[in-house]
Design an enzyme around this catalytic site. Sequence first.
Site, PDB file in Angstrom:
ATOM      1  N   TYR A   1      -9.019  -6.732  -9.894  1.00  0.00           N
ATOM      2  CA  TYR A   1      -9.967  -5.686  -9.492  1.00  0.00           C
ATOM      3  C   TYR A   1     -10.615  -5.057 -10.729  1.00  0.00           C
ATOM      4  O   TYR A   1      -9.984  -4.225 -11.398  1.00  0.00           O
ATOM      5  CB  TYR A   1      -9.233  -4.577  -8.712  1.00  0.00           C
ATOM      6  CG  TYR A   1      -8.585  -5.018  -7.426  1.00  0.00           C
ATOM      7  CD1 TYR A   1      -9.032  -6.113  -6.706  1.00  0.00           C
ATOM      8  CD2 TYR A   1      -7.496  -4.312  -6.907  1.00  0.00           C
ATOM      9  CE1 TYR A   1      -8.431  -6.504  -5.515  1.00  0.00           C
ATOM     10  CE2 TYR A   1      -6.891  -4.689  -5.709  1.00  0.00           C
ATOM     11  CZ  TYR A   1      -7.362  -5.789  -5.030  1.00  0.00           C
ATOM     12  OH  TYR A   1      -6.756  -6.162  -3.850  1.00  0.00           O
TER      13      TYR A   1
ATOM     14  N   GLN B   1       0.801  -1.231   0.000  1.00  0.00           N
ATOM     15  CA  GLN B   1       0.000   0.000   0.000  1.00  0.00           C
ATOM     16  C   GLN B   1       0.829   1.275   0.000  1.00  0.00           C
ATOM     17  O   GLN B   1       0.292   2.345  -0.279  1.00  0.00           O
ATOM     18  CB  GLN B   1      -0.961   0.019   1.207  1.00  0.00           C
ATOM     19  CG  GLN B   1      -1.926  -1.133   1.279  1.00  0.00           C
ATOM     20  CD  GLN B   1      -1.367  -2.305   2.072  1.00  0.00           C
ATOM     21  OE1 GLN B   1      -0.202  -2.303   2.459  1.00  0.00           O
ATOM     22  NE2 GLN B   1      -2.185  -3.320   2.299  1.00  0.00           N
TER      23      GLN B   1
ATOM     24  N   ARG C   1     -12.102  -2.424 -12.817  1.00  0.00           N
ATOM     25  CA  ARG C   1     -12.047  -0.974 -12.581  1.00  0.00           C
ATOM     26  C   ARG C   1     -11.926  -0.252 -13.921  1.00  0.00           C
ATOM     27  O   ARG C   1     -11.275  -0.721 -14.833  1.00  0.00           O
ATOM     28  CB  ARG C   1     -10.854  -0.616 -11.697  1.00  0.00           C
ATOM     29  CG  ARG C   1     -10.891   0.830 -11.156  1.00  0.00           C
ATOM     30  CD  ARG C   1      -9.969   0.959  -9.952  1.00  0.00           C
ATOM     31  NE  ARG C   1     -10.419   0.107  -8.847  1.00  0.00           N
ATOM     32  CZ  ARG C   1      -9.654  -0.276  -7.812  1.00  0.00           C
ATOM     33  NH1 ARG C   1      -8.406   0.130  -7.736  1.00  0.00           N
ATOM     34  NH2 ARG C   1     -10.143  -1.054  -6.879  1.00  0.00           N
TER      35      ARG C   1
ATOM     36  N   LYS D   1      -6.768 -12.838  -5.910  1.00  0.00           N
ATOM     37  CA  LYS D   1      -7.264 -11.996  -4.817  1.00  0.00           C
ATOM     38  C   LYS D   1      -8.361 -11.090  -5.367  1.00  0.00           C
ATOM     39  O   LYS D   1      -8.136 -10.363  -6.334  1.00  0.00           O
ATOM     40  CB  LYS D   1      -6.111 -11.143  -4.284  1.00  0.00           C
ATOM     41  CG  LYS D   1      -6.467 -10.255  -3.104  1.00  0.00           C
ATOM     42  CD  LYS D   1      -5.297  -9.297  -2.784  1.00  0.00           C
ATOM     43  CE  LYS D   1      -5.684  -8.298  -1.692  1.00  0.00           C
ATOM     44  NZ  LYS D   1      -4.727  -7.191  -1.577  1.00  0.00           N
ATOM     45  N   VAL D   2      -9.532 -11.168  -4.746  1.00  0.00           N
ATOM     46  CA  VAL D   2     -10.645 -10.318  -5.197  1.00  0.00           C
ATOM     47  C   VAL D   2     -11.156  -9.498  -4.019  1.00  0.00           C
ATOM     48  O   VAL D   2     -10.942  -9.846  -2.851  1.00  0.00           O
ATOM     49  CB  VAL D   2     -11.807 -11.155  -5.780  1.00  0.00           C
ATOM     50  CG1 VAL D   2     -11.359 -11.924  -7.025  1.00  0.00           C
ATOM     51  CG2 VAL D   2     -12.385 -12.101  -4.735  1.00  0.00           C
ATOM     52  N   ASN D   3     -11.832  -8.429  -4.346  1.00  0.00           N
ATOM     53  CA  ASN D   3     -12.553  -7.715  -3.310  1.00  0.00           C
ATOM     54  C   ASN D   3     -13.831  -8.476  -3.005  1.00  0.00           C
ATOM     55  O   ASN D   3     -14.500  -8.958  -3.927  1.00  0.00           O
ATOM     56  CB  ASN D   3     -12.880  -6.296  -3.768  1.00  0.00           C
ATOM     57  CG  ASN D   3     -11.680  -5.377  -3.618  1.00  0.00           C
ATOM     58  OD1 ASN D   3     -11.001  -5.382  -2.584  1.00  0.00           O
ATOM     59  ND2 ASN D   3     -11.391  -4.600  -4.668  1.00  0.00           N
TER      60      ASN D   3
END
Lengths: 305, 305, 305, 305, 305
Positions: free
Chosen positions: C177, C42, C179, C208-210
């Site tokens: 993701y 991040q 977007r 990896k997904v939200n």
Amino acid sequence: MISLDEIKVPLDVPQSKRDNYKRIFFEITQGSGRLMLMAGDQKVEHLNDDFYGPGISPEDADPEHLFKIASKARIGAFATQLGLIARYGMDYPHIRYVVKLNSKTHLVKTAQRDPLSLLWLSFEQLDYFLETKSVPIVGVGYTIYPGSEFEAQMLREAAQLVFEAHQRGLIAIIWAYPRGKAVSNETDPHLVAGAAGLGACLGADFVKVNPPSVKEGDPNLALKEAVAAAGRTRVICAGGKETAVKDFLSRLHGQIHIGGTYGNATGRNIHQKPLSEAVAFCNAIAAITFDGVSVEEAFAIYKES
Amino acid sequence: MISLDEIKVPLDVPQSKRDNYKRIFFEITQGSGRLMLMAGDQKVEHLNDDFYGPGISPEDADPEHLFKIASKARIGAFATQLGLIARYGMDYPHIRYVVKLNSKTHLVKTAQRDPLSLLWLSFEQLDYFLETKSVPIVGVGYTIYPGSEFEAQMLREAAQLVFEAHQRGLIAIIWAYPRGKAVSNETDPHLVAGAAGLGACLGADFVKVNPPSVKEGDPNLALKEAVAAAGRTRVICAGGKETAVKDFLSRLHGQIHIGGTYGNATGRNIHQKPLSEAVAFCNAIAAITFDGVSVEEAFAIYKES
Amino acid sequence: MISLDEIKVPLDVPQSKRDNYKRIFFEITQGSGRLMLMAGDQKVEHLNDDFYGPGISPEDADPEHLFKIASKARIGAFATQLGLIARYGMDYPHIRYVVKLNSKTHLVKTAQRDPLSLLWLSFEQLDYFLETKSVPIVGVGYTIYPGSEFEAQMLREAAQLVFEAHQRGLIAIIWAYPRGKAVSNETDPHLVAGAAGLGACLGADFVKVNPPSVKEGDPNLALKEAVAAAGRTRVICAGGKETAVKDFLSRLHGQIHIGGTYGNATGRNIHQKPLSEAVAFCNAIAAITFDGVSVEEAFAIYKES
Amino acid sequence: MISLDEIKVPLDVPQSKRDNYKRIFFEITQGSGRLMLMAGDQKVEHLNDDFYGPGISPEDADPEHLFKIASKARIGAFATQLGLIARYGMDYPHIRYVVKLNSKTHLVKTAQRDPLSLLWLSFEQLDYFLETKSVPIVGVGYTIYPGSEFEAQMLREAAQLVFEAHQRGLIAIIWAYPRGKAVSNETDPHLVAGAAGLGACLGADFVKVNPPSVKEGDPNLALKEAVAAAGRTRVICAGGKETAVKDFLSRLHGQIHIGGTYGNATGRNIHQKPLSEAVAFCNAIAAITFDGVSVEEAFAIYKES
Amino acid sequence: MISLDEIKVPLDVPQSKRDNYKRIFFEITQGSGRLMLMAGDQKVEHLNDDFYGPGISPEDADPEHLFKIASKARIGAFATQLGLIARYGMDYPHIRYVVKLNSKTHLVKTAQRDPLSLLWLSFEQLDYFLETKSVPIVGVGYTIYPGSEFEAQMLREAAQLVFEAHQRGLIAIIWAYPRGKAVSNETDPHLVAGAAGLGACLGADFVKVNPPSVKEGDPNLALKEAVAAAGRTRVICAGGKETAVKDFLSRLHGQIHIGGTYGNATGRNIHQKPLSEAVAFCNAIAAITFDGVSVEEAFAIYKES
């Protein structure tokens, strides 16, 4: 007529390839220094528009029609995409091929986006064909669009194409069509001359231009500026849309003898005819281009075939 | 039926790979010269829309469903992305795989931006699979969008893909879908024919097109222009959206026997069915494609399975 | 619990790297087949927003905080950029690292321009770290944005990243993701499932997904479509923004036991806590992920640490 | 003061280059761990604006002025483009050079197009200078613009630059300037901290930021967030526009002793002065940076020189 | 006059190429340190506008006119595209050639799109000419457009071009023309000085600029800023549009003796004249540039030839 010794070999042709270059140049001009190129790249450039529809021979619907004509008619060389050559060449191993190395469709118009046409294959890939000698590849072709917002990419590819062709002893032909939102009149004689001169700066052996248009007077006279601008690069004219045979031959004769061009590259006018007529038409074009016959003599050849 | 000797091997297939190419061509057409391709690239192209929802078998939610069908049914080859092959191939080592080498999602619509779909992997990376022989890879697939503002990039990749596939003795299949803001009617017969001819110029073995639509008359007749335009490149039709089985088989029969196509590439119509029904459906398609049976006979195969 | 023999090794892992791949897979899932990934990318993706401000432990202001947690806590692996690993790894040589190979800042919003995140380093550069073995690199990570106007570039890089990771016996994790201006609801369950299936087609080991959002009902149920769509590629959920510990653990438990996911990737919820609490929190997450304990048991672990 | 043994060598510096890296780090920080970088890349970044005009010494009109200062003054290193080094280095072979490897002009403003600055030379080309050892090159520099629409290209180049510099035992310095239409306040302390942390994730040895601006209070306090965020990557501040000497020294002292920065990179404030004054000013900066003297002591050095 | 020993060889010229570099520098400046470059790249840059039309000698229509002049006149070197050199060089093997390695047409105006001009050929391709020694290639030229939205690509290519030229012992000349929507006055003296300094940072041997324009006073005085900014990179001025001979010579004399420039690069003013006059004009320019004669003396040379 020119002799092998008179052919000026560009400096980017290596010593070991000079004889190859001269032989090819001699063959595709049949010793005349003038090229009769049968252009067959329209299946990409115009999709099926040139091959199917009113006024087009049904034979033209099949791509093999191109190969049949090229194998039977008297031509200098036949230009088309490598994919077609790979599929038909085994049955037409005696045609002299010019590989058209870039092509685009005509779907996106200039008003939407300026033209961009990129190399389909690398020279390393082309070398495979040169090494296996399955078909006689005599040259390569590439279209540039001066005035396109993307001209920088195409000028680079074109310059490298000429160099790499010459390194292999091949002939390089540049199709030079000013096009883009910045170009208001693509066939303005002065602009066509600019495109021809650009072909010379790229080092092309031949530069194919669209014949200039004039408001009055003989358009062939307008060609002289382009022929001069191209210098040792030889200008050939695109054949353009379907035209009556005699008119076509007459225009070609004028382009050569008035305009000073070194031949022509004709596609639709040839392949939209039935096979035998297409062959006869090619032979008539060849007689003007290679033998210097008159329009009447050429038309007789067309009629007799 | 064709014999191995009748298969025309393109010139970009090296001598040492000619037998490989012929064997593959023979196998995936089961000697008929017609291809029955089970298309399984929709998990990228349409994300999960084709795999989950009303009217779709719950079995289809799991990607293994595709492999189960492909391993049990009579098909020519199964086309999907290499990532899926790498994860399931060890359990399905006898399926003949066509690696779909480019794919995009359907999220960005043409109104927003013209389509661009790029190669996911290089041929050097694909070679790893060819060398380890863990699964039988018989060909590669690539989608081009003529009429997209980005067609130049895709035409280049497609031309190179065909060449590189042939160098390895593999079959090359081009999905040719006219698309972009410049394209008002993607299934116009003349445009579909143009796309088919473009596939030929790229040197593809098969070109997959969407069946043309006509305002009146038999749409299969409209296919004839495309089949002619493609020449030695064989046209196959996309299966399209879910359709009643008999209608599907009837359409396929017409495409082949009226339109002159060389098979089909079907995805959703197959995998949205439960396994046993999907297998039966494939077998019916295969019977029409490979064996030349009638619609009724094929439907009986579907019903009996 | 799974045994080493049960691990399905993808076909792009060479024979000589299969044991390496299995060992890594076993280690980062601690034999459970489920991954607990501490996500620490991040500092690029969100700049300093996640590391400094109200509600964030002052310890988090220093990047070493991430390494301290990762070295003391029970985790599967720690994902961050290679630059940080190069500067702290000599003091934290026992953390299992996942190199996040692309990253972008969050400054340019989708309304201005669709997201594009490109590989920072080549695999040839990564090889240096693998060869010197200064730190144990167990895998690589890459974010794709399906629906971005630039997805073609990212899909290509992602596919090659998975292949190259597997060639080296490493694990490949795709952050998927949806977007872009074309995406109206990034956490729509059906779209999340599409992204998960896309990860499978890319050949990822984990995607990896939200977590999907639902208007009513249990959002964990909505995960099942994604888990099914991903097939043998294992779905893990992003941890998301700061949440109360018990709520977090409860959600995680539901994702695994109701949704069927294979673990989680958590960043901010961990590192925004002081070291000892962060370690305790990791241990609680690990207990749920690796050991299958209940929410209450996990919460007790958190409280006792 | 630090000793050679205390220098933490990043993991991407090979064993054989560790001593080189340590020696360079020690030299350019004169054992203090703090860098005094004379920045001389403005002839591209600002064209001639910083070198000619009111308030600028006429000596600065000639680029050799930079080299004269750098050779006579006490500095850590001198950063400029390789082209200048190649033309003046033979006469100034004892300056420690940092090669600024990307640069752009300031002509295109952000309102017109977001900034993009690309590598001018490859590391293979830089290697020529390293191998011939004509001048001591101690590091490389690169500017990134987080928030630019083109940041992906620059982040990739920056990450690779750090890696390649370290592979050669060189120091890597990142200029990190948030800029673009998405950036409303380039000197917001939190954003500056984000940029500093981004430099850390890229693995830079030093990250150069613009000093943050605050509405009220001591701006040096606002630097602490950036210094913390950068971790082991050392923050240095840009010198900025022409300032009164004492104010400059006072600000620098505060940046180091209040803000916790590791030095400065100063250009215009140095080279816009006549040679002897510029040298004196450098020496004063060096005394604060390397020796930890007070503002008064430093000012005395400036006055006495 | 300078001696060979006084020539400062840039550090990127290898030891083995230093004598070559010095010899070339000496030859093209005829020992004066000043360059007289005959510029002949306009057949691309301006298409046929400079070669055909009112006020232009009909001889100029043919590209060979350029070579005739260059071979007969006293010049330092002749700059043109490699394609032309390849076609005419065999007949003009004693001209010293500077290969202009990028060029664009003038069709797309800045209002439509900022200029982009890319390298046509790689140095590997140029090496062929260097190795075969068919013509003496003494240097390379490249145009940059600071202020173009695409300057990053051109700055990179230019920096690499200078480096690669020097590696081969060749001279590198940068044409530096500020241009783009961001540039309101291309001949502002301060901006021209910025462009000249940019040429220095790129490491060029010569930087060609357009002479600055001033509202009042002597424009040659305005050149001094540029000459100073370029430092050891020598400023030469573009000849510009057709001008009366005496005015031209007078301006050139002022540029050198008032402005401090190191010569000129002249195209149209030369080649638009008939051969003998063009040669005479070159000789007059050469006398000013190389021999330092007065305007009157030079004009006499022009008249007498």
